[in-house]
Enzyme design. Structure first.
Site, PDB file in Angstrom:
ATOM      1  CD1 TRP A  47      40.630  22.863   2.643  1.00 29.24           C
ATOM      2  CD2 TRP A  47      40.208  23.283   0.479  1.00 29.24           C
ATOM      3  NE1 TRP A  47      41.845  23.006   1.988  1.00 29.24           N
ATOM      4  CE2 TRP A  47      41.611  23.259   0.654  1.00 29.24           C
ATOM      5  CE3 TRP A  47      39.702  23.526  -0.792  1.00 29.24           C
ATOM      6  CZ2 TRP A  47      42.509  23.473  -0.380  1.00 29.24           C
ATOM      7  CZ3 TRP A  47      40.593  23.747  -1.839  1.00 29.24           C
ATOM      8  CH2 TRP A  47      41.985  23.706  -1.622  1.00 29.24           C
ATOM      9  CD  GLU A  87      38.746  19.164   3.406  1.00 31.62           C
ATOM     10  OE1 GLU A  87      37.746  19.629   2.823  1.00 31.62           O
ATOM     11  OE2 GLU A  87      39.476  18.288   2.915  1.00 31.62           O
ATOM     12  CE  LYS A 100      45.758  20.507   0.347  1.00 34.95           C
ATOM     13  NZ  LYS A 100      45.064  20.600  -0.940  1.00 34.95           N
ATOM     14  CG  ASP A 107      41.275  15.184   2.671  1.00 29.18           C
ATOM     15  OD1 ASP A 107      42.143  14.304   2.476  1.00 29.18           O
ATOM     16  OD2 ASP A 107      40.613  15.696   1.753  1.00 29.18           O
ATOM     17  CG  HIS A 143      43.913  17.673   3.692  1.00 27.08           C
ATOM     18  ND1 HIS A 143      42.921  18.610   3.680  1.00 27.08           N
ATOM     19  CD2 HIS A 143      44.045  17.257   2.402  1.00 27.08           C
ATOM     20  CE1 HIS A 143      42.460  18.753   2.454  1.00 27.08           C
ATOM     21  NE2 HIS A 143      43.125  17.940   1.665  1.00 27.08           N
ATOM     22  CG  HIS A 173      36.848  15.229   2.629  1.00 27.89           C
ATOM     23  ND1 HIS A 173      37.179  16.399   1.993  1.00 27.89           N
ATOM     24  CD2 HIS A 173      35.493  15.225   2.741  1.00 27.89           C
ATOM     25  CE1 HIS A 173      36.071  17.090   1.749  1.00 27.89           C
ATOM     26  NE2 HIS A 173      35.049  16.402   2.201  1.00 27.89           N
ATOM     27  CG  ASP A 230      45.908  16.346  -0.518  1.00 29.77           C
ATOM     28  OD1 ASP A 230      45.258  15.311  -0.306  1.00 29.77           O
ATOM     29  OD2 ASP A 230      45.375  17.455  -0.732  1.00 29.77           O
ATOM     30  CG  ASP A 251      43.101  14.610  -3.540  1.00 30.75           C
ATOM     31  OD1 ASP A 251      42.298  14.477  -2.604  1.00 30.75           O
ATOM     32  OD2 ASP A 251      43.878  15.587  -3.647  1.00 30.75           O
ATOM     33  CG  ASP A 293      38.533  15.216  -1.385  1.00 30.09           C
ATOM     34  OD1 ASP A 293      38.549  15.295  -2.625  1.00 30.09           O
ATOM     35  OD2 ASP A 293      38.917  16.143  -0.652  1.00 30.09           O
TER      36      ASP A 293
END
Ligand code: RNT
Ligand code: ZN
Length: 436
Positions: A202, A243, A245, A276, A279, A303, A311, A313, A343
């Site tokens: 990533w 990955e 985004k 993810d 993302h 993820h 994003d 997380d 993640d």
């Protein structure tokens, strides 16, 4: 800062509940059996699903490089809960604590910035498998597989927001070399542990404001990736993934490695695609992308994360989307082709608890999916009886999943819900609180 809620938890004192748990499980097993669902078979399957637990929840994506640069790449960990791991040994100890609260055999997911270089500055393009020997030895001892990520952020050469797509050849080559050494590290981990190491690329590359050249950086990224992946490595040791985004802090207007970019790259080059959950646009979900991607790809890496407005997380909770992801994997029999990773990074709560909560939630969602009367639901759908499909889907929601999960935790030798947090509180008091 109030460090811990242990008093509340100790009061639950569920230790005498083993016999009750057996009874509750027997009742639940009977209820699921009337729907044609075998709870024992579901638990046997669940106990074999590995989750790749991300190292970076343990220290707010800090890593252990002696140069000690602050978090970059548009990633932000907010909060200052006490007790974050300051050394690899502390991180291993914290992760082992979290693992002792999670049923099943799992994996640990490392970043290159978690190398152990004995205090020496080793540039990212000069990292070697030996810098991860401590992790490999620990993984063996804990019976964990390892996964790996080159770290294309938190570095002076990434400060202007570009790495593999950088316009400067020298900087681009530095990061290409980093990607190459990391593949060798991943392969060494996989070889040592007898299980392929998913090595995930990533990069944060992108622009804050509207670029006029969207083409050039993407062409450079594609070429850089080709160079990184040029050497064929044994798929028994390493699986390469990429990955995408949508945007990051500082790359709001344009991300070079967008979803379309990597989807195409992964299909054309037979790579593992990483989806993810944070993302995409806030109303866009990855659960619906899985079955599309699986038409064209051999394997996916997920993820599993939780974005809140962006994003962000956040720790994975039992959301509809988490459940939808788990249903997709189970209903379509994709578990054998999917690598499950977590993640998120929340620095505002106890980090061991954060690992335990998110991982347990993913496992719970998988359990609920494994306990679904999928054949009956399929028959209803095929017969066009959408009323019955909707009714059964909704009625399933209050089935006694909790009794099955509780029994599973006890069978696997880990504390059930309402009990595991006591362990975290004790660990916080004995270990984490003593870290300054
Ligand atoms: C960043 C990506 C990436 C990172 C880790 C730390 O948005 O999700 O997976 O979170 O490499
Ligand atoms: Zn991610």
């Amino acid at each position: 800062m109030t460090p811990c809620a242990c008093i509340r938890y100790v009061r639950f004192g569920l230790s005498k509940q083993d016999t009750q748990s057996e009874k509750a499980y027997a009742l639940a097993r009977g209820q699921f059996a009337t729907l044609g669902v075998d709870t024992d078979a579901a638990l046997a399957k669940l106990s074999k699903i590995p989750i790749s637990i991300h190292c970076w929840q343990g220290d707010d994506v800090g890593g252990f490089e002696p140069s000690g640069v602050s978090l970059g790449g548009g990633l932000v960990a907010t909060g200052n809960y006490p007790g974050k791991a300051r050394t690899p040994d502390e991180l291993r100890s914290d992760a082992a604590k979290a693992l002792s609260l999670i049923p099943g055999k799992h994996r640990f997911n490392l970043q290159a910035s978690y190398a152990e270089t004995g205090g020496k500055i080793v540039e990212r393009n000069a990292l070697k498998p030996s810098h991860f020997q401590g992790w490999i030895d620990w993984a063996k001892e804990q019976q964990l597989g390892l996964d790996f990520n080159p770290t294309f952020f938190s570095h002076p050469n990434a400060d202007d927001g570009f790495t593999l797509a950088h316009g400067d050849k020298g900087i681009r080559e530095f990061w290409i070399e980093h990607g190459i050494v990391c593949r060798h590290i991943g392969a060494a981990m996989g070889r040592a542990l007898g299980s392929p190491c998913v090595t995930n690329v990533w990069v944060p590359d992108g622009y804050k404001d509207t670029p006029v050249d969207r083409h050039g950086p993407r062409e450079r990224l594609a070429k850089s990736l080709d160079t990184i992946f040029a050497e064929p490595l044994d798929a028994n040791h390493i699986l390469d993934s990429v990955e995408a985004k949508l945007f990051g802090i500082g790359s709001e207007s344009y991300v070079v490695g967008s979803h379309e970019f990597y989807f195409g790259y992964a299909v054309a080059n037979r790579k593992v695609l990483c989806l993810d959950a944070g993302h995409f646009h806030p109303t866009e979900v990855i659960s619906d992308k899985i079955s599309s991607a699986m038409q064209w790809l051999d394997r996916l890496l997920l993820h599993v994360s939780r974005g809140v407005r962006w994003d962000s997380d956040h720790v994975v909770t039992m959301t509809d989307e988490l459940q939808a992801i788990a249903h997709e994997l189970v209903r379509n029999d994709y578990l054998g082709r999917t690598h499950l990773g977590l993640d998120y990074f929340d620095a505002s709560i106890n980090r061991v608890a954060a690992w335990a909560i998110g991982t347990r939630n993913l496992l719970k969602a998988l359990l609920i999916a494994l306990l679904e009367p999928i054949d009956t639901l399929r028959q209803m759908e095929q017969a066009g009886d959408f009323t019955a499909r909707l009714a059964l889907l909704e009625d399933m929601k209050l089935m006694p999943f909790g009794a099955v999960w509780h029994y599973h935790c006890l069978q696997q030798g880990v504390p059930p819900d309402l009990n595991w947090m006591q362990e975290v509180c004790r660990y916080e008091e004995d270990i984490l609180a003593k870290r300054s």
